[in-house]
Write an enzyme that holds these catalytic residues in place. Structure first.
Site, PDB file in Angstrom:
ATOM      1  N   GLY A  11       7.700   6.172   6.514  1.00 28.97           N
ATOM      2  CA  GLY A  11       8.788   6.402   7.313  1.00 28.97           C
ATOM      3  C   GLY A  11       9.373   5.501   8.299  1.00 28.97           C
ATOM      4  CG  PHE A  12       8.287   4.795  11.399  1.00 27.91           C
ATOM      5  CD1 PHE A  12       9.113   5.119  12.070  1.00 27.91           C
ATOM      6  CD2 PHE A  12       7.245   5.792  11.189  1.00 27.91           C
ATOM      7  CE1 PHE A  12       9.264   6.438  13.006  1.00 27.91           C
ATOM      8  CE2 PHE A  12       7.272   7.017  11.696  1.00 27.91           C
ATOM      9  CZ  PHE A  12       8.228   7.308  12.735  1.00 27.91           C
ATOM     10  CG  ASP A  15       6.608  12.649   9.801  1.00 26.17           C
ATOM     11  OD1 ASP A  15       6.977  11.635   9.188  1.00 26.17           O
ATOM     12  OD2 ASP A  15       6.650  13.570   9.094  1.00 26.17           O
ATOM     13  CG  LEU A  45      -1.915  -1.002   1.486  1.00 29.09           C
ATOM     14  CD1 LEU A  45      -2.612  -1.079   2.754  1.00 29.09           C
ATOM     15  CD2 LEU A  45      -3.006  -0.722   0.276  1.00 29.09           C
ATOM     16  CB  SER A  50       6.820  -1.519   3.107  1.00 30.46           C
ATOM     17  OG  SER A  50       8.131  -1.202   2.467  1.00 30.46           O
TER      18      SER A  50
END
Ligand SMILES: *[C@@H]1O[C@H](CO)[C@@H](O)[C@H](O)[C@H]1NC(C)=O
Ligand SMILES: *[C@@H]1O[C@H](CO)[C@@H](O)[C@H](O)[C@H]1NC(C)=O
Ligand SMILES: *[C@@H]1O[C@H](CO)[C@@H](O)[C@H](O)[C@H]1NC(C)=O
Ligand SMILES: *[C@@H]1O[C@H](CO)[C@@H](O)[C@H](O)[C@H]1NC(C)=O
Ligand SMILES: *[C@@H]1O[C@H](CO)[C@@H](O)[C@H](O)[C@H]1NC(C)=O
Ligand SMILES: *[C@@H]1O[C@H](CO)[C@@H](O)[C@H](O)[C@H]1NC(C)=O
Ligand SMILES: *[C@@H]1O[C@H](CO)[C@@H](O)[C@H](O)[C@H]1NC(C)=O
Ligand SMILES: *[C@@H]1O[C@H](CO)[C@@H](O)[C@H](O)[C@H]1NC(C)=O
Ligand SMILES: *[C@@H]1O[C@H](CO)[C@@H](O)[C@H](O)[C@H]1NC(C)=O
Ligand SMILES: *[C@@H]1O[C@H](CO)[C@@H](O)[C@H](O)[C@H]1NC(C)=O
Length: 824
Positions: free
Chosen positions: A503-504, A617, A499, A506
């Site tokens: 940042g952390f 973020d 999807l 997939s």
């Protein structure tokens, strides 16, 4: 906006015109005995990094030999070095920079030597000057280039410290390599402020007029300067200190050598660290010290008073007027103020004149250099000062009488806190009978601050009440599912349908046996142990709100760490807003509800601050939409989980995307207010349907928030022009205005001026109304029609629009009764 009526715009106009002028490069990086530099000619370093030639600063009519970044690197001409700082020329075509008598020398129109590298012994004709890719202009023996330089510009910096250069002391020739500010933006002559190495310790000092030291970095401990703790967050600059028998100095390099950065001793008295952001085509102020402009010694000059809460920061004391109105308007305050009316004291021609009197100023930081006078009471203190014609002011505090003679320097108006003092300033008697207007202003100011204080108290009250409610309401622990890795592998068909790549880690789509659809995030680089991971995850699991993505469960097998969330069929906000492929345009009602819902979600996160869940973020990529387009904030709490510190955020330069609040850079951010900033930036994009810093067709830099701030502040601003044009004006004008105002408040430079998320929710709900926002300092509106926007290079230049809204930092309550029942 009329350019002519706007005093601070002119320098920019000329600045721009100049930078568009083509330079004729000699096609070389060297000035040798048989070549010279004149008129538009320049030399360019071999790697096309720096360029050197004549330039004209700001609105000055003088020309200087300067060095700037080559236009391919930095598109706005930025000076990093100036040769003839004090001896400009007026006609660059008949002036000449050439090698003369073994020196690099500048000759003016009448062929008279006005600047030279000043080496004494004459040398062979093979001496040449080479401009390096590091910005160092080196004078060397051309027949033997490997010898150490005869002279180099790095040893004689102007106001800029480039990577690789040294700032410190040479013990061999006693040279003090220091940065000295420009006099003003238009004048590169040595100004008032200098940054120097302390001869006794490994620390930097900033001086006013080379005599008064008003800032120190604190000693270097090998990693940081002790009084610059935010350097711990520094993953960008590699500082090192060298001290040996010959010299002691600091130098720095960039960890990532492609990053363009510079240190500047700014003409406003702050040292600044700036980095070029190609995405916005502007210098980004990373860090500056002293933190506030008012901490700069005597920033407002004699008889001037600095107020951090006003714009401009400087005011003349009552009974005084700017020494030079022109300077004052161009925000050069160091000239200070002079008396509007001469004193009677000591003027023998005044026979029956009334004697001078004292006018009180309250809540002040007292001026520098007091003289302690023996006096038992305030009255005695006053009369002692009155009798002495050279006594300009007194203060009686804690039983001690202080008096000042001559000019009063370094005064500050303290707008909060309790350590402000009262000072009594001598004025001619005639100053007292004159204007009632001043009084009205003073009273207005007092009433204004009372209102602000009450509002703050109210906000605090609501905040505390809310916190209490939340605490009481918090009961259920999350019932998280613990999944096996195999289960998730099956659910996601071996992680086949990706999807996104956040940042952390997939994210993959999956379907559980009970047919519910999930999103599985495979976390990368978990640094935590099992126990800590589980406790962190269960904390996130307890956070449930209609506007937050729900964590359903997790998987923790060895180093395989996964999180399982509800699947959001409408994807992330960025794809809905910006994607060309998306044919369905979000209508206004949906956008407004997304703005409001996101604010509610963030408010819930912030107020439930027991575990300090700050998002850090916020951007459209992290706002997901369910089947009904209800917004859900995603990825909260992960920063802590992944053990990622915020400095990493800086290194990856997410700030380039424009959501990162400026105070992250200084490392002293209040995280909640940084979220508010990012939220504001995102809301602009929700309104416009475009990235904030999008390039327009004709290649001009657009920065949408500046445009909004400008339209909002105009009486007949075209609010509808702010709307995504695909909506064809189909929006509720009142809601649109409200959203734009809120967004402008959210991105104020001062954290304290930004509303809380709770406040934003109330405004968007229509419970409280919102004042016109000041234009944030970092957005310098150049021309609203053209929509060409620039960031400032220096925090000392302010937007003129901000001046008229100094006391509107707080929103006003429209309906006080509804405030008493905060929603949660
Ligand atoms: C200048 O002199 C150098 C050698 O001293 C020579 O290589 C170069 O071609 C000369 N340039 C011009 C323009 O005469
Ligand atoms: C240009 O700068 C000088 C000071 O350097 C100032 O006196 C003058 O007013 C400025 N002119 C304009 C048009 O801003
Ligand atoms: C050239 O410099 C000299 C010495 O500073 C000065 O007297 C002279 O006026 C200057 N010439 C021009 C045309 O400015
Ligand atoms: C060169 O020396 C002269 C006279 O000693 C001095 O006035 C001038 O400032 C010096 N120039 C530089 C660039 O050091
Ligand atoms: C360095 O030490 C000397 C001698 O103790 C002292 O006179 C001087 O003021 C010191 N300098 C600074 C900047 O503290
Ligand atoms: C930092 O600078 C020092 C001294 O210049 C150098 O030895 C070191 O390799 C640099 N470190 C990195 C990571 O660039
Ligand atoms: C100090 O300078 C001397 C002479 O210039 C040189 O020989 C020596 O190597 C230098 N020492 C250091 C530590 O750089
Ligand atoms: C250095 O910065 C550039 C952007 O300025 C980036 O593209 C690059 O990946 C960075 N390199 C490293 C090693 O971080
Ligand atoms: C003294 O007072 C006279 C009359 O008010 C005035 O004209 C004059 O300028 C004053 N002189 C000084 C030095 O203030
Ligand atoms: C008046 O003030 C000056 C400057 O502060 C001081 O030197 C002088 O002693 C004072 N005179 C009297 C009579 O107190």
């Amino acid at each position: 906006m009329d350019v002519r009526n706007n005093p601070w715009i002119m320098p920019f106009v000329i600045f721009i015109c100049f930078s568009l002028k083509p330079h004729v490069s000699l096609g070389a990086d060297t000035i040798s005995a048989n070549s010279s530099l004149s008129g538009d000619q320049t030399i360019v370093s071999a790697g096309k990094v720096f360029e050197l030639g004549f330039f004209k600063p700001g609105n000055s009519s003088n020309y200087y030999i300067g060095m700037w970044y080559y236009r391919d690197k930095v598109s706005t001409q930025t000076m990093v070095w100036v040769a003839n700082r004090e001896t400009p020329v007026s006609d660059r075509f008949s002036s000449e920079l050439r090698i003369s008598d073994g020196n690099l020398a500048l000759f003016n129109e009448s062929k008279i030597l006005i600047w030279s590298t000043n080496l004494s012994s004459s040398r062979s004709s093979s001496v040449e000057a080479v401009l390096g890719n590091d910005g160092n202009l080196v004078l060397r023996d051309g027949s033997n280039p490997s010898l150490s330089p005869l002279w180099q510009s790095f040893d004689f910096p102007a106001d800029t410290w480039l990577p690789g250069a040294k700032v410190g002391l040479s013990k061999i020739n006693n040279r003090n390599t220091r940065l000295i500010s420009w006099k003003s933006k238009d004048n590169p002559a040595p100004g008032l402020f200098s940054l120097e190495l302390d001869p006794n310790q490994s620390q930097y000092l900033i001086y006013w007029k080379s005599s008064i030291q008003y800032w120190t970095s604190g000693p270097w401990n090998g990693q940081i300067f002790s009084l610059v703790p935010e350097m711990r967050l520094n993953y960008i600059y590699n500082f090192s200190y060298v001290s040996n028998a010959n010299e002691s100095y600091f130098t720095y390099s960039m960890y990532n050598s492609t990053v363009i950065s510079r240190f500047v001793m700014d003409n406003g008295g702050q040292i600044q660290q700036l980095t070029w952001l190609e995405s916005t085509k502007a210098w980004f102020l990373f860090w500056s010290q002293p933190k506030t402009q008012c901490e700069v010694y005597a920033y407002c000059g004699a008889f001037g008073s600095c107020n951090a809460k006003s714009q401009p920061f400087c005011h003349c004391l009552r009974g005084f007027k700017p020494q030079s109105t022109g300077d004052w308007y161009s925000e050069v305050f160091s000239g200070g103020c002079e008396r509007a009316t001469n004193l009677q004291c000591g003027n023998s021609s005044v026979v029956n004149g009334k004697s001078d009197r004292f006018f009180p100023s309250y809540n002040m930081k007292l001026p520098a250099n007091p003289r302690i006078v023996t006096a038992g009471s305030a009255r005695e203190c006053e009369s002692t000062c009155l009798k002495n014609c050279s006594c300009t002011a007194y203060a009686f505090d804690g039983g001690q009488c202080s008096a000042w003679s001559g000019e009063l320097l370094n005064m500050q108006q303290i707008s909060d806190g309790t350590d402000g003092k009262s000072i009594y300033i001598r004025l001619a008697a005639s100053e007292f009978s004159s204007s009632e207007n001043n009084k009205a202003i003073v009273i207005g100011g007092v009433v204004g601050s009372v209102v602000i204080v009450s509002l703050l108290a109210l906000v605090l009250f609501i905040f505390l009440r809310r916190r209490k409610t939340v605490k009481m309401g918090k009961a259920v622990e999350g019932s998280l599912m613990a999944f096996g890795y195999r289960d998730l592998q099956n659910a996601t068909k071996n992680f086949s349908e990706k999807l996104g790549g956040g940042g952390f880690g997939s994210v993959f789509k999956g379907v559980l046996p009970d047919t519910s659809v999930i999103a599985v995030k495979k976390l990368e680089s978990i640094s935590q142990g099992e126990k800590q991971f589980r406790s962190e995850v269960s904390t996130i699991g307890t956070i449930q709100h209609v506007n937050l993505v729900r964590l359903r469960g997790f998987c923790s097998e060895g180093n395989k760490k996964l999180l399982v969330y509800d699947y959001m069929p409408n994807g992330s906000l960025d794809s809905l807003l910006f994607s060309e492929k998306n044919t369905k345009v979000l209508d206004w009602k949906t956008r407004y509800s997304i703005a409001l819902g996101t604010a509610r979600g963030l408010n819930y996160l912030h107020e439930k601050c027991r575990d300090c869940i700050i998002h850090c973020d916020i951007k459209p990529e992290n706002i997901l939409l369910d089947a009904q387009f209800c917004p859900k904030v995603a990825d909260f709490g992960l920063a802590k989980l992944v053990g990622r510190d915020f400095s990493r955020v800086l290194t990856t330069m997410r700030g380039t995307r424009g959501y990162l609040a400026p105070e992250w850079i200084s490392g002293v951010a209040t995280p909640a207010k940084a979220d508010v900033y990012s939220y504001g930036m995102m809301i602009f994009e929700v309104v416009s349907g475009r990235r904030n810093s999008e390039q327009s067709e004709d290649g001009k830099v657009k920065f949408f928030p500046s445009y909004v701030a400008n339209q909002i502040n105009q009486e007949y601003g075209d609010i509808l022009s702010l709307l995504d044009h695909r909506l064809e004006g189909d929006a509720d004008l009142e809601e649109l205005t409200r959203v734009c105002k809120v967004a402008c408040w959210c991105i104020q430079d001062e954290e304290t001026q930004r509303p809380s998320m709770g406040h934003v929710v109330q405004i968007l709900e229509g419970v409280v109304s919102v004042n016109p926002p000041p234009t944030p300092r970092c957005l310098q509106v150049f021309d609203s029609q053209e929509n060409i926007i620039f960031f400032t290079e220096s925090s000392s230049s302010q937007s003129s629009q901000a001046q008229s809204h100094t006391s509107t930092a707080s929103t006003q309550t429209k309906n006080t009764t509804s405030n008493k029942s905060p929603k949660s």
